[in-house]
Design a protein around this motif. Sequence first.
Motif, PDB file in Angstrom:
ATOM      1  N   VAL A  90       0.836  -1.194   0.000  1.00  0.00           N
ATOM      2  CA  VAL A  90       0.000   0.000   0.000  1.00  0.00           C
ATOM      3  C   VAL A  90       0.875   1.250   0.000  1.00  0.00           C
ATOM      4  CG1 VAL A  90      -1.948   1.159   1.092  1.00  0.00           C
ATOM      5  CG2 VAL A  90      -1.625  -1.306   1.422  1.00  0.00           C
ATOM      6  N   THR A  91       0.511   2.200  -0.843  1.00  0.00           N
ATOM      7  CA  THR A  91       1.153   3.507  -0.797  1.00  0.00           C
ATOM      8  C   THR A  91       0.078   4.562  -0.612  1.00  0.00           C
ATOM      9  OG1 THR A  91       2.680   5.023  -1.932  1.00  0.00           O
ATOM     10  CG2 THR A  91       1.104   3.828  -3.304  1.00  0.00           C
ATOM     11  N   LEU A  92       0.445   5.679  -0.011  1.00  0.00           N
ATOM     12  CA  LEU A  92      -0.479   6.796   0.161  1.00  0.00           C
ATOM     13  C   LEU A  92      -0.272   7.771  -0.992  1.00  0.00           C
ATOM     14  CD1 LEU A  92      -0.164   7.482   4.012  1.00  0.00           C
ATOM     15  CD2 LEU A  92      -1.697   5.918   2.804  1.00  0.00           C
ATOM     16  N   GLY A  93      -1.349   8.102  -1.681  1.00  0.00           N
ATOM     17  CA  GLY A  93      -1.291   9.037  -2.798  1.00  0.00           C
ATOM     18  C   GLY A  93      -1.946  10.350  -2.403  1.00  0.00           C
ATOM     19  N   ILE A  94      -1.260  11.444  -2.606  1.00  0.00           N
ATOM     20  CA  ILE A  94      -1.752  12.748  -2.182  1.00  0.00           C
ATOM     21  C   ILE A  94      -2.652  13.341  -3.265  1.00  0.00           C
ATOM     22  CG2 ILE A  94      -1.097  15.023  -1.312  1.00  0.00           C
ATOM     23  CD1 ILE A  94      -0.045  12.665   0.373  1.00  0.00           C
ATOM     24  N   GLU A  95      -3.846  13.797  -2.866  1.00  0.00           N
ATOM     25  CA  GLU A  95      -4.736  14.482  -3.798  1.00  0.00           C
ATOM     26  C   GLU A  95      -4.037  15.745  -4.296  1.00  0.00           C
ATOM     27  OE1 GLU A  95      -7.518  13.411  -4.897  1.00  0.00           O
ATOM     28  OE2 GLU A  95      -8.447  12.089  -3.418  1.00  0.00           O
ATOM     29  N   PRO A  96      -3.791  15.885  -5.605  1.00  0.00           N
ATOM     30  CA  PRO A  96      -3.051  17.051  -6.103  1.00  0.00           C
ATOM     31  C   PRO A  96      -3.839  18.342  -5.919  1.00  0.00           C
ATOM     32  CG  PRO A  96      -3.169  15.296  -7.754  1.00  0.00           C
ATOM     33  CD  PRO A  96      -4.142  14.943  -6.683  1.00  0.00           C
ATOM     34  N   SER A  97      -3.153  19.389  -5.481  1.00  0.00           N
ATOM     35  CA  SER A  97      -3.790  20.698  -5.326  1.00  0.00           C
ATOM     36  C   SER A  97      -3.413  21.641  -6.463  1.00  0.00           C
ATOM     37  CB  SER A  97      -3.407  21.316  -3.976  1.00  0.00           C
ATOM     38  OG  SER A  97      -2.004  21.379  -3.831  1.00  0.00           O
ATOM     39  N   PHE A  98      -2.402  21.265  -7.244  1.00  0.00           N
ATOM     40  CA  PHE A  98      -2.019  22.037  -8.422  1.00  0.00           C
ATOM     41  C   PHE A  98      -1.157  21.138  -9.312  1.00  0.00           C
ATOM     42  CE2 PHE A  98       1.415  22.536  -5.439  1.00  0.00           C
ATOM     43  CZ  PHE A  98       2.578  22.649  -6.189  1.00  0.00           C
ATOM     44  N   ALA A  99      -0.866  21.609 -10.510  1.00  0.00           N
ATOM     45  CA  ALA A  99      -0.094  20.815 -11.480  1.00  0.00           C
ATOM     46  C   ALA A  99       1.391  20.897 -11.150  1.00  0.00           C
ATOM     47  CB  ALA A  99      -0.367  21.305 -12.892  1.00  0.00           C
ATOM     48  N   CYS A 100       1.785  20.145 -10.138  1.00  0.00           N
ATOM     49  CA  CYS A 100       3.176  20.197  -9.656  1.00  0.00           C
ATOM     50  C   CYS A 100       4.092  19.377 -10.563  1.00  0.00           C
ATOM     51  CB  CYS A 100       3.238  19.663  -8.231  1.00  0.00           C
ATOM     52  SG  CYS A 100       4.889  19.702  -7.511  1.00  0.00           S
ATOM     53  N   THR A 101       5.236  19.948 -10.907  1.00  0.00           N
ATOM     54  CA  THR A 101       6.237  19.238 -11.713  1.00  0.00           C
ATOM     55  C   THR A 101       7.357  18.678 -10.846  1.00  0.00           C
ATOM     56  OG1 THR A 101       7.446  21.298 -12.105  1.00  0.00           O
ATOM     57  CG2 THR A 101       5.771  20.681 -13.720  1.00  0.00           C
ATOM     58  N   GLY A 102       7.269  18.881  -9.537  1.00  0.00           N
ATOM     59  CA  GLY A 102       8.332  18.446  -8.633  1.00  0.00           C
ATOM     60  C   GLY A 102       8.077  17.107  -7.972  1.00  0.00           C
ATOM     61  N   TYR A 103       6.897  16.521  -8.190  1.00  0.00           N
ATOM     62  CA  TYR A 103       6.556  15.232  -7.597  1.00  0.00           C
ATOM     63  C   TYR A 103       6.334  14.189  -8.686  1.00  0.00           C
ATOM     64  CZ  TYR A 103       5.374  18.042  -3.439  1.00  0.00           C
ATOM     65  OH  TYR A 103       5.402  18.905  -2.383  1.00  0.00           O
TER      66      TYR A 103
END
Length: 253
Positions: A90-103
């Motif tokens: 299992v991994t935890l996936g973060i709900e994106p808050s913006f179009a991040c290019t760093g993750y």
Amino acid sequence: LGLSQLICNQDHRFLAAEQFRAANITAEIVLEPFGRNTAPAVILAALRLIEAEMDDPMLVLSADHNIADEAGFLAALGNAHELAVAGKLVTLGIEPSFACTGYGYINYGANIGVGFEVNSFIEKPNEATAKNYIKKGNYLWNSGMFIVRPSILIGEAELHCAELLRHCRLTVESVTKDFDFIRLSEQDFSQCEDISLDYAIMEHTRKAVVVPVDFGWDDVGDLQSLWKTNNHDGDGNVMIGDVVALNSHNCLV
């Protein structure tokens, strides 16, 4: 709670031990002679838990994460625990808050319990691709947090990175105790491949699931994250040190 382990570079041993004392945390501190990325570290931790006859789900956390909502984090771990007990990675996936290019991103598919089957792990995208992920909706930021039973992880390592597992086993067999620290053999550990857990196992396993979460997470991996996790003044500025700001907004100085 089982066995807590911190795996860090040997150069950081006293800093780590002092921070543990300050936080009143008791944990085994395992010293790497040099960095070998996350796969060897996590496999070594799993092998040591199995050696201690422990097979409850292990929680894998990096040291540079900032979590704002602790109650939300603990609730997410409860959901992930159910899937891990059932034999999932299992991994935890973060709900994106913006179009991040760093993750990095996780593309997910069918629903499974409180999570979703992982279709693929995706490297850091360019801005146009990141915006497309946000538009599609079934993409999450890859937090690098994992919950898995040690025996399940080792079983998947045997399938997907057997040579790395062999060298990790040799490394575990040759550890030495140095006061409060556990030292890894430089000779054995040097044979472990320098590879991330994503590349070594998660991208190949058929048991990967992701639980979408939103608990104010940041890995403080870029300047925007550093700005976000600090206190802002009325103009949205974060000012550290002797700073004078004139007509400035949303700056990190």
